[in-house]
Structure formats: structure tokens, C-alpha cells
Motif scaffolding. Structure first.
Motif, PDB file in Angstrom:
ATOM      1  N   ASN A 293       0.838  -1.207   0.000  1.00 32.01           N
ATOM      2  CA  ASN A 293       0.000   0.000   0.000  1.00 32.01           C
ATOM      3  C   ASN A 293       0.866   1.248   0.000  1.00 32.01           C
ATOM      4  OD1 ASN A 293      -2.292  -1.519  -0.024  1.00 32.01           O
ATOM      5  ND2 ASN A 293      -2.547  -1.479   2.216  1.00 32.01           N
TER       6      ASN A 293
ATOM      7  N   ARG B 258       3.809   1.555  -1.192  1.00 35.78           N
ATOM      8  CA  ARG B 258       4.439   1.712  -2.499  1.00 35.78           C
ATOM      9  C   ARG B 258       3.440   2.243  -3.519  1.00 35.78           C
ATOM     10  NH1 ARG B 258       8.140  -2.713  -5.682  1.00 35.78           N
ATOM     11  NH2 ARG B 258       8.373  -1.517  -7.625  1.00 35.78           N
ATOM     12  N   SER B 259       2.199   1.808  -3.404  1.00 37.40           N
ATOM     13  CA  SER B 259       1.200   2.229  -4.397  1.00 37.40           C
ATOM     14  C   SER B 259       0.839   3.708  -4.269  1.00 37.40           C
ATOM     15  CB  SER B 259      -0.059   1.367  -4.255  1.00 37.40           C
ATOM     16  OG  SER B 259      -0.626   1.562  -2.983  1.00 37.40           O
ATOM     17  N   THR B 260       1.041   4.329  -3.095  1.00 43.82           N
ATOM     18  CA  THR B 260       0.724   5.748  -2.908  1.00 43.82           C
ATOM     19  C   THR B 260       1.895   6.646  -3.290  1.00 43.82           C
ATOM     20  OG1 THR B 260       1.413   5.563  -0.597  1.00 43.82           O
ATOM     21  CG2 THR B 260      -0.914   5.243  -1.074  1.00 43.82           C
ATOM     22  N   ASN B 261       3.038   6.115  -3.574  1.00 49.32           N
ATOM     23  CA  ASN B 261       4.209   6.904  -3.943  1.00 49.32           C
ATOM     24  C   ASN B 261       4.148   7.210  -5.435  1.00 49.32           C
ATOM     25  OD1 ASN B 261       6.962   7.591  -4.757  1.00 49.32           O
ATOM     26  ND2 ASN B 261       7.549   6.914  -2.692  1.00 49.32           N
ATOM     27  N   ILE B 262       4.135   8.516  -5.807  1.00 51.18           N
ATOM     28  CA  ILE B 262       3.963   8.951  -7.200  1.00 51.18           C
ATOM     29  C   ILE B 262       5.098   8.465  -8.090  1.00 51.18           C
ATOM     30  CG2 ILE B 262       5.115  11.179  -6.818  1.00 51.18           C
ATOM     31  CD1 ILE B 262       3.038  12.354  -8.807  1.00 51.18           C
TER      32      ILE B 262
ATOM     33  N   PHE C 196       6.900   5.688  -7.705  1.00 56.58           N
ATOM     34  CA  PHE C 196       6.679   4.278  -7.983  1.00 56.58           C
ATOM     35  C   PHE C 196       5.609   4.097  -9.043  1.00 56.58           C
ATOM     36  CE2 PHE C 196       8.258   3.176  -3.480  1.00 56.58           C
ATOM     37  CZ  PHE C 196       9.550   3.028  -3.949  1.00 56.58           C
ATOM     38  N   LYS C 197       4.554   4.929  -8.959  1.00 53.47           N
ATOM     39  CA  LYS C 197       3.476   4.820  -9.945  1.00 53.47           C
ATOM     40  C   LYS C 197       3.984   5.121 -11.359  1.00 53.47           C
ATOM     41  CE  LYS C 197      -0.979   5.528  -7.795  1.00 53.47           C
ATOM     42  NZ  LYS C 197      -2.149   6.415  -7.710  1.00 53.47           N
TER      43      LYS C 197
ATOM     44  N   ASP D  65       6.150   2.271 -12.566  1.00 53.33           N
ATOM     45  CA  ASP D  65       5.344   1.091 -12.887  1.00 53.33           C
ATOM     46  C   ASP D  65       4.586   1.282 -14.204  1.00 53.33           C
ATOM     47  OD1 ASP D  65       6.197  -0.258 -10.670  1.00 53.33           O
ATOM     48  OD2 ASP D  65       4.476   0.275  -9.408  1.00 53.33           O
ATOM     49  N   ASN D  66       4.017   2.471 -14.396  1.00 54.56           N
ATOM     50  CA  ASN D  66       3.289   2.743 -15.640  1.00 54.56           C
ATOM     51  C   ASN D  66       4.234   2.748 -16.835  1.00 54.56           C
ATOM     52  OD1 ASN D  66       0.846   2.958 -14.331  1.00 54.56           O
ATOM     53  ND2 ASN D  66       1.056   5.180 -13.980  1.00 54.56           N
TER      54      ASN D  66
END
Length: 426
Positions: A385, A387-391, A393-394, A397-398
Motif C-alpha cells: 500500500n 508503495r502504491s501511494t508513492n507517485i 513508484f506509480k 510502474d506505468n
């Protein structure tokens, strides 16, 4: 039976029953040997159709202390009742005369096909009056002649003079031979006896059987088995009591003088070979060995016994712990728990709870394992969670989904600039 003839022997058949006398020194094992032989035969055999009888192969009695033939008859009937489950004794036989009792036991012996009648301690008859003693001997001869029961008479050397009162009694007593059971000789048989009992050493330190030991034990026991065994036993008791924990030949001599003083005259007579002196000693058993050991029990070092008991308890406790640990590990493995993980958790549970049972240990281990799994799952979830809120990382990943490197993705989003570029971040 095949020819449909009557069962049994013709009435005019000649009786060939005879007897055997076993005379020997007390303590040589006469009674024990006979009892061992008799134990090979059943006490009663039930013959079914067409005979329908209960056969008594053998009957052994001790001669009454008063040497009374009537007492022996009553003992005979009581023993038969005990073997057969009958109630002959309750039929008012106490008030009957000796003549009637002799006829009655003859009937019992025939009805139940008595094979052999053994009478032990026959020397007790010497304590009775002469007429009672003669009556008993006549009674035994009657049993052999009229009733046809083979008799085995067992007694000490004193009984020999009783059996040789007259030719008729001596002949009947020695019908199948007369066994004179003397002391053992110092030969191979003596060595075999000592070798057989030498393994029964209970002291902490064992000793080897040597020729010196054979000579000393024979000197102090004169080949009497009972004396040799008791000397060996008493020496060990003394060694344990004093804390020496090892027997010695000098200890045997000391024990003999201290505890077997009552037998020294008898042993001296055996050593000198004086049969007249030997016959004066009816019983050479000095004391009851069980009573002696009970009296000496308090003198034994109780501290050693307690220490041994503690060691045994510790060993049992350790064995129990190992057993519980093995059960818990195997149960956890059967529940699809990783072997290494199961062993670690089982050891931890048993170490923290020494008296826990295997079932309780499994439950506690499973609880701990579940709690740990939940904790690790929560930890992984929180990490994911976070990691998913870190811009950043996003973006990375994208970018990977579009097959862009992390560096290119960040440049495209303007979070970093290329080297030597004139662009500014802010």
C-alpha cells in the motif's frame, strides 16, 4: 474299548508300585528340584467321554510336625479338595478313625488315578513318639502295598535312620533306588554353579570369577549350595552397605564368621567327613535372607539411592521431552507446515512450557504460526500500500507497462532532466 470290553484292569492284577527316597543335606535343593520336576506335569487332567474322570498326576505334602498319620491323611484330603474343587473334607472326616481315613484316601487315590505321592520333610517323624513314628511308617507301607501308590520320600540325613528301622521299610523306601544327595564336589559342576550366579552382581564395581574365588567359596560353604548363594548375596549387601561397592574374598570370610556362625559346626563336620556328626544337624539354614535384608535396609546409604532415583527421573523427563517434541514436529509437518519452520516453532513452545502435553503443544504452535503468518501478511500489505501511494513508484510502474525505462519515464514526466539539458525542473 475297540472290542467293547469293560474299561480298567482286571481285579487280580499284581500291584507293582514302589517308592523312592531322596536323602541329603539340608540346603542342597532337594525339595526345589522335585517341585521343578513336578511343575512340568499338570496338577489335574480332565478326561472326557467315555472315562469322565479328573485325574491327579501328582500330590506333594509336607510331613506334619507332630509326625501324625491322621494329620497327614487330613492334609491329603484337604489338598485334593483344593486341586479338584471338591468338599471331601467337609464330610465329617475329622471325627473318623485312622483306619477309616486310610481306606478313604485309598478310594480317592483310585478314583482320581493318583500317579505319585510325594512326602517332604520326613525327618519330622523323629520328633513324634516311637509308636506314632512306627504307625506312620506302617501307614506308608500300606499305601504302597494295598493302595498301589508310588511314594517319593524326601528328608535330611536324619531321616535315613528312620527308614532303616527294619528291612521291610528300607526295602519299600528304596524300591526304585535311594538317592543320597551330598554336598557338591569342587569340580566342573562347582565351577558351572558359580559361573551361573556370578552374573548377578549388583555392586557398582564387578569382579571376575577366579580360582581363588572358587576355593574360598567352597571352603566357607563346603559345597552346600544354599550356603554358597547366601555368602555371595550377603557379601554384596555388606559391600553396598559400607560403600565399598566391591566384593572381595576376605569379605566372604568375614561374612561367614559374622552371620553364619550357627552353621560352622555343621560345615566343620562336613569338612572332616564325620557322618555321625553331620546327622546331628537337621537344618543348616541360618536365617531368612529376606528378613535380614529388610533389617539392613536402613543402613544402606540413602543418599546414593536418592541420587540414582533423581538420575532416573531426569532420564525419564528427557525421554518424555524428546517424545513430545517428535510428536509435535511430525503433527505440524502432517498439517503442511514446512519442516524447518515446524521444528523451530515446536522447540520454542516446549522450551517455554516444559510440562506441556503434545496435544497442547501442537495447538499452541499452530496459534503462534497463524499469528506470525498474519503479521507477515499485514506487513507485506502495508508495504504494498505504501508503495502504491508513492507517485514516483506509480510513474515507474506505468512506464514499465509501456516498455520504458525508469529513467525515461521520469524524464517524460518532467521529474528529472537529461544531462547537459537547458531545461529546468522548476
Amino acid at each position: 474299548m475297540e472290542n467293547k470290553e469293560p474299561l480298567g484292569l482286571p481285579p487280580d492284577i499284581r500291584k507293582t508300585a514302589s517308592s523312592l527316597s531322596i536323602i541329603g543335606f539340608s540346603g542342597m535343593g532337594k525339595s526345589s528340584a522335585i517341585e521343578r520336576v513336578l511343575s512340568l506335569y499338570p496338577k489335574v487332567i480332565i478326561h472326557k467321554y467315555p472315562l469322565n474322570i479328573m485325574q491327579v498326576p501328582w500330590l506333594k505334602l509336607n510331613c506334619p510336625n507332630d509326625g501324625s498319620p491322621k494329620t497327614l491323611c487330613l492334609d491329603f484330603i484337604t489338598k485334593m479338595d483344593g486341586i479338584l474343587g471338591t468338599n471331601y473334607f467337609k464330610q465329617g472326616l475329622k471325627r473318623e478313625s485312622l483306619s477309616y481315613l486310610i481306606i478313604h484316601i485309598g478310594q480317592l487315590a483310585r478314583a482320581h488315578c493318583l500317579g505319585v505321592f510325594v512326602i517332604d520333610e520326613i525327618q519330622h517323624m523323629l520328633t513324634a513318639k516311637s509308636e506314632v513314628s512306627n504307625s506312620m511308617m506302617n501307614f506308608l507301607v500300606t499305601l504302597v502295598n494295598e493302595i498301589g501308590i508310588p511314594i517319593v520320600i524326601i528328608g535330611t540325613t536324619k531321616a535315613k535312620q528312620l527308614l532303616q528301622v527294619n528291612f521291610r521299610q528300607a526295602r519299600r523306601a528304596g524300591g526304585h533306588g535311594e538317592l543320597i544327595w551330598e554336598q557338591m564336589k569342587k569340580d566342573d559342576n562347582w565351577e558351572v554353579l558359580l559361573s551361573s550366579m556370578w552374573k548377578y552382581q549388583w555392586t557398582k564395581e564387578k569382579v571376575e570369577l577366579t580360582k581363588e574365588w572358587q576355593d574360598v567359596l567352597y571352603e566357607e560353604s563346603q559345597g552346600i549350595v544354599d550356603i554358597a548363594v547366601k555368602l555371595f548375596l550377603l557379601a554384596q549387601s555388606y559391600a553396598i552397605e559400607t560403600g565399598i561397592e566391591k566384593i572381595s574374598t576376605s569379605m566372604i570370610s568375614h561374612i561367614s564368621k559374622k552371620y553364619l556362625s550357627m552353621t560352622r559346626k555343621m560345615l566343620q563336620a562336613l569338612k572332616e567327613g564325620n557322618l555321625d556328626d553331620i546327622a546331628q544337624y537337621d537344618d543348616i539354614t541360618p536365617f531368612d535372607i529376606d528378613d535380614f535384608l529388610l533389617q539392613r535396609e536402613k543402613s544402606v546409604n540413602m543418599r546414593d539411592l536418592i541420587t540414582k532415583q533423581k538420575e532416573k527421573m531426569a532420564a525419564k523427563r528427557e525421554e518424555k521431552e524428546i517424545s513430545v517434541l517428535q510428536k509435535v514436529i511430525l503433527t505440524l509437518i502432517n498439517l503442511d507446515i514446512d519442516a524447518k519452520y515446524a521444528e523451530t516453532e515446536a522447540k520454542k513452545v516446549i522450551k517455554e512450557n516444559p510440562k506441556i502435553s503434545s496435544q497442547e503443544a501442537v495447538q499452541l504452535a499452530l496459534t503462534n504460526i497463524n499469528q506470525r503468518v498474519q503479521y507477515e501478511n499485514e506487513k507485506m500489505k502495508n508495504k504494498k500500500n505504501k508503495r502504491s501511494t508513492n507517485i514516483i513508484f506509480k510513474i515507474v510502474d506505468n512506464g514499465r507497462k509501456e516498455r520504458n525505462s525508469a529513467h525515461d519515464s521520469l524524464i517524460n514526466k518532467g521529474l528529472i532532466i537529461a544531462p547537459f539539458s537547458d531545461k529546468k525542473l522548476f
